[in-house]
Design an enzyme around this catalytic site. Structure first.
Site, mmCIF file in Angstrom:
data_model
loop_
_atom_site.group_PDB
_atom_site.id
_atom_site.type_symbol
_atom_site.label_atom_id
_atom_site.label_comp_id
_atom_site.label_asym_id
_atom_site.label_seq_id
_atom_site.Cartn_x
_atom_site.Cartn_y
_atom_site.Cartn_z
ATOM 1 N N ASP A 152 -39.834 28.271 2.549
ATOM 2 C CA ASP A 152 -38.768 28.632 1.647
ATOM 3 C C ASP A 152 -38.301 27.491 0.904
ATOM 4 O O ASP A 152 -37.752 27.477 -0.332
ATOM 5 C CB ASP A 152 -37.615 29.306 2.471
ATOM 6 C CG ASP A 152 -37.929 30.617 2.594
ATOM 7 O OD1 ASP A 152 -38.710 31.432 2.243
ATOM 8 O OD2 ASP A 152 -37.208 31.259 3.966
ATOM 9 N N PHE A 169 -44.830 40.936 4.645
ATOM 10 C CA PHE A 169 -44.260 40.649 6.230
ATOM 11 C C PHE A 169 -42.852 40.506 6.370
ATOM 12 O O PHE A 169 -42.385 39.781 5.511
ATOM 13 C CB PHE A 169 -45.229 39.743 6.886
ATOM 14 C CG PHE A 169 -46.580 40.434 7.307
ATOM 15 C CD1 PHE A 169 -47.554 40.727 6.391
ATOM 16 C CD2 PHE A 169 -46.475 40.761 8.508
ATOM 17 C CE1 PHE A 169 -48.683 41.338 6.914
ATOM 18 C CE2 PHE A 169 -47.867 41.207 9.185
ATOM 19 C CZ PHE A 169 -48.982 41.599 8.309
ATOM 20 N N ASN A 227 -45.113 25.141 9.724
ATOM 21 C CA ASN A 227 -44.286 26.074 10.590
ATOM 22 C C ASN A 227 -45.393 26.765 11.723
ATOM 23 O O ASN A 227 -46.601 26.361 11.659
ATOM 24 C CB ASN A 227 -44.195 27.483 10.033
ATOM 25 C CG ASN A 227 -44.948 28.076 8.841
ATOM 26 O OD1 ASN A 227 -45.848 28.656 9.405
ATOM 27 N ND2 ASN A 227 -44.843 28.002 7.455
ATOM 28 N N LYS A 230 -38.026 43.066 -3.037
ATOM 29 C CA LYS A 230 -39.354 42.420 -3.344
ATOM 30 C C LYS A 230 -40.304 43.555 -3.632
ATOM 31 O O LYS A 230 -41.289 43.284 -4.418
ATOM 32 C CB LYS A 230 -40.067 41.786 -2.261
ATOM 33 C CG LYS A 230 -39.259 40.571 -1.532
ATOM 34 C CD LYS A 230 -40.093 39.708 -0.855
ATOM 35 C CE LYS A 230 -38.951 38.578 -0.044
ATOM 36 N NZ LYS A 230 -39.588 37.527 0.276
ATOM 37 N N LYS A 258 -46.049 5.959 3.022
ATOM 38 C CA LYS A 258 -45.270 6.452 4.451
ATOM 39 C C LYS A 258 -44.112 5.947 4.541
ATOM 40 O O LYS A 258 -43.726 4.566 4.035
ATOM 41 C CB LYS A 258 -46.255 5.687 5.533
ATOM 42 C CG LYS A 258 -45.992 6.335 6.839
ATOM 43 C CD LYS A 258 -46.750 5.593 7.816
ATOM 44 C CE LYS A 258 -46.178 5.800 9.402
ATOM 45 N NZ LYS A 258 -46.705 5.130 10.376
ATOM 46 N N LYS A 263 -35.845 43.509 2.253
ATOM 47 C CA LYS A 263 -37.190 42.633 1.765
ATOM 48 C C LYS A 263 -37.771 43.520 1.056
ATOM 49 O O LYS A 263 -38.447 43.409 -0.030
ATOM 50 C CB LYS A 263 -37.909 41.688 2.755
ATOM 51 C CG LYS A 263 -37.136 40.563 3.287
ATOM 52 C CD LYS A 263 -37.570 39.779 4.400
ATOM 53 C CE LYS A 263 -36.795 38.850 4.962
ATOM 54 N NZ LYS A 263 -37.419 37.922 6.083
HETATM 55 N N1 CTP Z 1 -42.665 35.113 1.054
HETATM 56 C C1 CTP Z 1 -43.105 34.624 -0.282
HETATM 57 N N2 CTP Z 1 -42.742 33.445 -0.907
HETATM 58 C C2 CTP Z 1 -41.737 32.830 -0.038
HETATM 59 C C3 CTP Z 1 -41.276 33.373 1.154
HETATM 60 C C4 CTP Z 1 -41.814 34.504 1.550
HETATM 61 O O1 CTP Z 1 -44.119 35.287 -0.861
HETATM 62 N N3 CTP Z 1 -41.377 31.511 -0.595
HETATM 63 C C5 CTP Z 1 -43.366 36.601 1.520
HETATM 64 C C6 CTP Z 1 -43.777 36.311 2.960
HETATM 65 O O2 CTP Z 1 -45.187 36.125 2.628
HETATM 66 C C7 CTP Z 1 -43.564 37.451 3.275
HETATM 67 C C8 CTP Z 1 -42.248 38.004 2.733
HETATM 68 O O3 CTP Z 1 -42.302 37.425 1.756
HETATM 69 O O4 CTP Z 1 -44.448 38.582 3.154
HETATM 70 C C9 CTP Z 1 -41.210 37.797 3.615
HETATM 71 O O5 CTP Z 1 -41.219 36.359 4.036
HETATM 72 P P1 CTP Z 1 -39.908 36.117 5.041
HETATM 73 O O6 CTP Z 1 -39.986 34.728 5.390
HETATM 74 O O7 CTP Z 1 -39.775 36.961 6.206
HETATM 75 O O8 CTP Z 1 -38.556 36.351 4.215
HETATM 76 P P2 CTP Z 1 -37.912 35.499 3.112
HETATM 77 O O9 CTP Z 1 -37.905 36.388 1.863
HETATM 78 O O10 CTP Z 1 -38.367 34.049 3.022
HETATM 79 O O11 CTP Z 1 -36.289 35.655 3.608
HETATM 80 P P3 CTP Z 1 -35.685 34.783 4.892
HETATM 81 O O12 CTP Z 1 -36.539 33.381 5.164
HETATM 82 O O13 CTP Z 1 -34.383 34.462 4.641
HETATM 83 O O14 CTP Z 1 -35.875 35.772 6.369
#
Ligand code: CTP
Length: 397
Positions: free
Chosen positions: A277, A321, A207, A339, A287, A335
């Site tokens: 995610d 975040f 990313n 969380k 490869k 969130k």
């Molecule tokens: N986070 C995490 N583990 C994951 C995904 C996210 O610990 N697998 C944490 C990130 O570090 C951040 C927070 O959760 O502090 C929110 O992450 P974000 O990517 O914005 O949200 P998601 O919960 O993944 O939801 P979405 O992608 O559907 O917006």
């Protein structure tokens, strides 16, 4: 500043006279002050002046006391809680940056491993010269604190940047260094950067995270006295100085393992990492060769690390975040609750000057009681400082 031992290194610049007042103010505030002058500094001001002000002998010569010369620099280094170098000339900065030890001051500095505050003062062109700037960068990277010179009339008849800041300002900076730190004694875990999910030995799903926001938070937490562990995925920058541990990881699964190892003993966790995610269900061992026109990767869900911490948490403060592209506050609030966080830092990554790869951010902090703090565009370093101040508040609640 009672009980503090401060060593002032005075090098050969016209601003040396201003440092007499610095020594005097520090002495009045209760510090025990000793002074080392370089030979060139004595062309501008006499050791006697500093001696009278500080009530301590002033040292100039590495070999003054032939019988003891090899201990003078060590004992002065041992004595000091902090060394202030003011004014610091371009020549002195160059020597210090390269570890040259050819007089008492440079030798003492090599034997010193605590805080150093440098106040450069010189002609503007000398200050701006790439050689001087490169030397300052080397010193900064080593954790030396630099007090930016002020702008104004210079002794050489020009106007520009290069003046030694006023004595009151220098003393204020020293006071700040000794002030109790808001995160002192706290163990803080920070995650940063982006995770990397392997497709095959060559490719990965990644990313746009540069790691900047999280690295600035770690830096600010260190500055505020915390014991900081930084667990980082892929990042474009070097980790800050002064970390307790720096752990480099690739995938979300690795990050989860490292975070869980530290979680129980941590006082707070700031998850600024961009965690993927989904990961590839079965990364190819070799490869992947180009064959059919379409290629489908099967992805499986990664664990949500922060959500898991939210279920495990005892007294830890949890900060998350939310990088969003729409409905920022709504999504972030969801969130925050789901969380089990203390607060969440939300930003709209589509705004100019916010989000990935840039050095600024535009963020809001949302608290559990529903209150929202909206910040205007600021550097990630400034935002990190605000987050750390809020973290200290949450730790004390
Ligand atoms: N986070 C995490 N583990 C994951 C995904 C996210 O610990 N697998 C944490 C990130 O570090 C951040 C927070 O959760 O502090 C929110 O992450 P974000 O990517 O914005 O949200 P998601 O919960 O993944 O939801 P979405 O992608 O559907 O917006």
């Amino acid at each position: 500043m009672a009980d503090k031992n401060i060593l002032i290194g005075v090098t050969g610049g016209i601003a040396a006279y201003k440092v007499v007042e610095v020594a005097s103010r520090l002495k009045k505030s209760g510090a025990n002050v000793k002074v080392i002058m370089t030979k060139h500094a004595t062309e501008f001001i006499t050791p006697k002046t500093f001696q009278e002000i500080t009530n301590n002998a002033v040292s100039v010569d590495l070999f003054a006391d032939a019988a003891n010369f090899n201990v003078a620099h060590i004992s002065l280094a041992d004595f000091a809680d902090l060394i202030l170098i003011a004014p610091a000339t371009a020549n002195f900065l160059a020597k210090m940056a390269h570890g040259i030890a050819d007089d008492l001051l440079t030798t003492t500095i090599l034997a010193f491993d605590k805080k150093i505050l440098l106040a450069p003062s010189m002609n503007t062109k000398m200050f701006e010269n790439p050689a001087t700037q490169a030397n300052l960068n080397i010193l900064k990277a080593r954790g030396v604190q630099i007090l930016e010179p002020a702008s104004g009339n210079l002794a050489c008849g020009t106007v520009g940047k290069g003046r030694l800041p006023e004595p009151a300002e220098i003393c204020e900076e020293i006071e700040k260094i000794f002030a109790p730190k808001v995160l002192s004694g706290k163990k803080i875990l920070v995650t940063a950067g982006g995770t990397v999910e392997a497709i095959d030995p060559v490719r990965y799903i990644g990313n746009r995270s540069s790691g900047r926001m999280g690295y600035e938070i770690a830096k600010s937490a260190v500055k505020n006295g915390a014991e900081v562990t930084l667990i980082s995925g892929k990042a474009e920058i070097e980790p800050p100085n002064g970390l307790k541990h720096f752990v480099k990881v690739e995938s979300a699964l690795e990050m989860r393992n490292e975070v869980l190892k530290e979680f129980e003993t941590a006082d707070a966790v700031i998850m600024s990492a961009a965690v993927a995610d989904y990961r590839v269900k079965t990364p190819a061992a070799q490869k992947i060769k180009k064959s059919s026109d379409n290629l489908t990767l099967e992805l499986v869900k990664n664990p949500d690390i922060l959500r898991e911490l939210g279920t495990l948490k005892k007294n830890q403060v949890l900060v998350g975040f939310a990088a969003e592209t729409q409905n920022v506050l709504d999504y972030a609030n969801k969130k925050l609750v789901e969380k089990n966080l203390n607060f969440i830092v939300a930003n709209d990554v589509t705004l100019e000057g916010a989000g990935f790869g840039v050095s600024t951010n535009i963020a809001s902090i949302i608290w559990r009681d529903g209150s929202v703090e909206n910040f205007s565009k600021m550097s990630k370093a400034e935002l990190a400082e605000k987050i750390v101040q809020r973290l200290s508040k949450a730790l004390n609640q």
